[in-house]
Design a protein around this motif. Structure first.
Motif, PDB file in Angstrom:
ATOM      1  N   GLU A  57     -17.096 -14.838 -13.624  1.00 11.42           N
ATOM      2  CA  GLU A  57     -17.530 -16.240 -13.573  1.00 11.42           C
ATOM      3  C   GLU A  57     -16.308 -17.164 -13.534  1.00 11.42           C
ATOM      4  O   GLU A  57     -16.303 -18.175 -12.828  1.00 11.42           O
ATOM      5  N   ALA A  70     -15.325  -5.697  -8.819  1.00 10.75           N
ATOM      6  CA  ALA A  70     -15.436  -4.318  -9.279  1.00 10.75           C
ATOM      7  C   ALA A  70     -15.729  -3.308  -8.178  1.00 10.75           C
ATOM      8  O   ALA A  70     -15.327  -2.144  -8.280  1.00 10.75           O
ATOM      9  N   ASN A  71     -16.405  -3.722  -7.129  1.00  8.41           N
ATOM     10  CA  ASN A  71     -16.771  -2.791  -6.067  1.00  8.41           C
ATOM     11  C   ASN A  71     -17.088  -3.579  -4.811  1.00  8.41           C
ATOM     12  O   ASN A  71     -17.019  -4.812  -4.808  1.00  8.41           O
ATOM     13  N   VAL A  72     -17.383  -2.884  -3.749  1.00  3.47           N
ATOM     14  CA  VAL A  72     -17.577  -3.542  -2.458  1.00  3.47           C
ATOM     15  C   VAL A  72     -18.665  -4.604  -2.542  1.00  3.47           C
ATOM     16  O   VAL A  72     -18.491  -5.735  -2.081  1.00  3.47           O
ATOM     17  N   ARG A  73     -19.776  -4.267  -3.149  1.00  6.66           N
ATOM     18  CA  ARG A  73     -20.889  -5.211  -3.215  1.00  6.66           C
ATOM     19  C   ARG A  73     -20.484  -6.499  -3.926  1.00  6.66           C
ATOM     20  O   ARG A  73     -20.760  -7.608  -3.448  1.00  6.66           O
ATOM     21  N   GLU A  74     -19.836  -6.348  -5.066  1.00  7.40           N
ATOM     22  CA  GLU A  74     -19.426  -7.525  -5.828  1.00  7.40           C
ATOM     23  C   GLU A  74     -18.356  -8.319  -5.070  1.00  7.40           C
ATOM     24  O   GLU A  74     -18.323  -9.548  -5.129  1.00  7.40           O
ATOM     25  N   GLU A  85     -15.469  -1.494   4.913  1.00  8.96           N
ATOM     26  CA  GLU A  85     -16.814  -1.869   4.475  1.00  8.96           C
ATOM     27  C   GLU A  85     -16.854  -3.339   4.075  1.00  8.96           C
ATOM     28  O   GLU A  85     -17.826  -4.045   4.361  1.00  8.96           O
TER      29      GLU A  85
END
Lengths: 337, 337, 337, 337
Positions: free
Chosen positions: B57, B83-87, B124
């Protein structure tokens, strides 16, 4: 005072569902399976557990699920490192509430900090944490924790142990020599299962290592055999574990090889959060065939329908196969096939 | 197509208030000050900006404040690694909304991944990002990105540049030789200001480096002088910048020395999120005295009331002072004084 | 006082005859050829000259031949490191007799020594040497020499320069900043030709590097162009040299790639003293084909009868060729073919 | 076939006389002393023996003296690495004549060679040597020998063992797993005494390490206790040896700490060939006081007249002493005192 932390603690992986979210049911089934196979504790949010690839909220949820499911049958050592001291202490508070025995805090990573910073960081956490803290030294990934720093930190009552993943026996001996005389309750855990039996022989209290999530029966047996001083048997298993460990560790970027192996034990792990290239997916399938044979050799899984190569295969045939495999992959990788 | 990213981009630090929270007013004032001193862009959530010590945030809020305050006067290159691709993709979407020119994504860290994994990760992200992406190579902290991998990634239109903090000129030349002929719009930025002028001379498009947050006038001047091929003057400044850089970099764990310097330029930076030991606080005060004299030498700040040592001080006196300082600190550090 | 050492100094290789002995006639011809192509000096018994693979007697003979053949036309900087201080000083005495301008002494190798030992070693040599001494810092092969140690050693009159092969521009700048004000006669030479022009721009006095033994015209031209501040041209050549350098350095264990290249310039170098495996011999032939095309591009040699690939070849065809080449070699290497 | 090489082999140092020459009488006395204290073999021209600081002629003489003096009572493993293959083979021939059991050849050093070169080098030596060859892997000083290369080399009958000084237990296990099934006569020796007992437990055949030249009784006892599976006692000694080893290894540049210790056992070692700075001489005296107490604790030497500190001294007093010592030395070192 709570009992000293000893034995085999599993830094387990987290199964994911088809949407890439935590697969809670499978995680609970995996926890039960590990406990049934004799591990002394569970270690959510470790390196093997890819703590860094989950969000804060997911890390909380993982620990909550594991604590609930363990339900006191085995201890839980919860990885609690967050973005900074304040966030980490908040995680410690949550994990105390969930019933964890202690938290494990990896040394600051990304930035490589010196001993003074490492000391200041752990000290501030330890003074604020409502739950026992173990240090986590993994110099290949995070700022190293040296022996004088460990000594200074061992003066804080809240700090009750260290997990060391360096694999350096002499370093483990130096830590034990420096701290055990003044803190007999301090726990020394190795994270380098390649040398688990020697580490136990020089006095380590246990191991917390990825392989115990794949073959928990085996690492538990090695722990018990070493305790009973049946060294011949323990060493034999150590050599066999090393072969398995090397295959999982060096055939893919960590911890993907371990994920591939846990699948073979019957768990739906899902697609990992670190994407794989096309070439890596081919590699992974080949690795799983190798691992299936290694695990079948222990009797843990059935061999593949096509059978396994003899343990010492005809060298030339193996070489030809290997080369052909490499070529095909290289061609695929470069988009030629 | 958007313009190529060039010039001096500042990976600025984030002022904190007395509660350790983002000090928004001071951050806005700092943004204005940097723009007024000529930087071509702002780079929130870089390494110097300690992205790793803020929450998700907070990272969003920092970019939002900076984009608002920059208000189109200079471009914003927003650090977006999560933390990862999605985030990470979610962050890219948010930063596109805020008006950033592009995002910068550091190579996967903690785990040291091989080239295939690095490729798959960036690919990705690039395929899903609604905003241009620059790669961020900082091999001392994160998985290295090698030249063949950069070449493969440069085939993706979304990827428009790389920031390299290795400081290796030959590596920069290898990248430029491999990619510029096929992607003239691709931007090469150095993160190693110790060799900023040589990097520009071999063809780098700009620099994004911590020192520009301390002496933005100076790094802008070096950029302009090099562009005008006034090498004598540019090199003279490069030597002076090196002295300042070394003092900030090697006298404290990164980036605390830079925080100490920004304070001297008149900003209330607050206590950093990585705690300092008592010995480190003493070191920091001593460092600030050194930095004040270096900055006064440029005319950027007033010298301290007690004056500064001559630039080439009498060696013996300096040694005695230094040794006495070390002794007192060592005694304090070990709790003897 | 003798003049400061500047310019391009060639750490030349040593041709061997069919019996693996020094091929004196060819060495003399090579010396003449280098001088004719403009090098400012010769550096026998450097790393490229494989000093470590010759006997004490051979090293003496090499320097004697080179001094005789140079006959004062260019200076000779003779590598003089022997088993210990006494033997090294004896070599210094011999090389003074032969007419060398100075000796170059590599930092102690095999054992990795700390700064105090490095200091004590060079100090003892410098105090006993009848000839000027240059330090040789090559941290990838020998104990590193740090800036404070260089400063201490620069207090000794006999020590007149340093050759640094680290390739680190900031390190070169730190050395120059520390020493030039007090020792303007002290010579700073870079051994990392990948960044020769940038090194000269920041103030280095010259270069002593393997590539100058292969394309002496080119490195001399780069030196002159940089001196004349024709940077566009100098940088263009620097990029082309880098491509050649990388091919020679990374395609074989050093310095075999350079030997293969010198042969292409018309010298019978003989079989090197480090044996090559069958697979390495195949690699070497392939490397020579690549090098021939690179050198032909400069106009230094004729292209091969079969022609050279276009400078930016069709990627897919190149990949297939490369892969097929690798396969055949791998099969050969493993004894399958 | 000659018997497999096993046990404790001492890579002994070489006493020097007042002129810095080999002190033959003292060397003979030292050989007798080592044999009397139970070592299974002698290893002249090892790293500890500083082979690199002697001339070719001296290395021959050292082996000759040791073979003569040993006179068949224990085996001699003679370090035979010379400037190149031809010279090395000549040394092998000489050492065969002197009666050595085998030679030890360190992997090529200075240049860091890849596996193919390492293979080609040892292969050419092994094919020409009239005496058995052991490989010597010491990756911190010389080109590493990896497991596949060792496997290929173990196909040559002349190669009968390896000394590994990496201290990596898993590496030792990988070598043993790969080679012992096909070459049961192949000898695996560890050069890292910090973990001697664990190495023996995982199946190493012996140790060849510097500490056995200081406390031969102790390392022999550790070997025998491990063989008898008296692990409690063996491990206790391993911990005590580690303390001694660390003091000798980390308090001075290797192997000066070992020289200082051998002197305490009653041998006139002379001034080493690597000069010591004034500060290092002060350090060395302090180290000898520490070592005297450690050796007195074993009963091997008398404690110093002033007595030894208690084994776990009052921390604060120790710190003050240490700091005062550091200050005085630093002042001296910098020429202030």
């Amino acid at each position: 005072m709570a009992a000293k932390i000893t034995g085999i603690l599993t830094p387990h992986m987290v199964p994911l569902d088809a949407n890439g979210r935590i697969h809670e049911a499978e995680l609970r089934r995996y926890v039960d399976w590990l406990i049934a196979r004799g591990v002394h504790g569970l270690y959510p949010n470790g390196s093997t557990g890819e703590f860094i690839r989950f969000t804060v909220e997911e890390r909380r949820r993982i620990v909550k699920i594991v604590c609930e499911q363990a339900a006191g049958r085995v201890l839980v050592l919860a990885g609690a490192a967050e973005a900074n001291v304040r966030e980490t202490v908040a995680a410690c508070e949550a994990y105390a509430d969930y019933g964890a025995r202690a938290v494990a805090i990896v040394s600051p990573f990304y930035f490589r900090l010196g001993p003074e910073s490492v000391y200041a960081y752990f000290r501030e956490i330890a003074l604020a944490s409502p739950i026992d803290v173990t240090l986590y030294n993994i110099p290949m990934f995070a700022s190293p924790i040296d022996v004088p720093t460990i000594q200074r930190l061992a003066e804080l009552e809240r700090i009750v142990g260290i997990k060391d993943s360096s694999g350096d026996l002499a370093f483990m001996m130096r830590m034990i020599a420096a701290i055990r005389p003044v803190r007999p309750d301090f726990s020394f855990l190795t994270g380098w299962e390649a040398v688990l039996v020697p580490m136990l022989l020089i006095g380590a209290d246990g191991g917390t290592h990825a392989t115990s999530g794949v073959v928990p029966e085996l690492t538990r047996m090695m722990f018990d055999l070493t305790g009973a001083r049946d060294l011949d048997q323990a060493m034999k298993l150590q050599y066999r574990l090393l072969e398995l460990f090397d295959a999982m560790l060096y055939s893919a970027d960590f911890p993907e090889g371990f994920r591939a192996a846990v699948e073979l034990r019957g768990f739906a792990m899902g697609r990992g959060r670190q994407p794989l290239s096309a070439a890596q997916q081919v590699d992974r399938e080949r690795l799983q065939r190798v691992l299936r044979c290694l695990l079948a050799d222990f009797g843990y899984v059935d061999p593949p329908p096509e059978g396994c190569p003899p343990r010492r295969p005809d060298a030339k045939a193996a070489q030809v196969n290997e080369i052909v495999g490499e070529v095909v992959e290289a061609l695929r990788h470069k988009g030629v096939l």
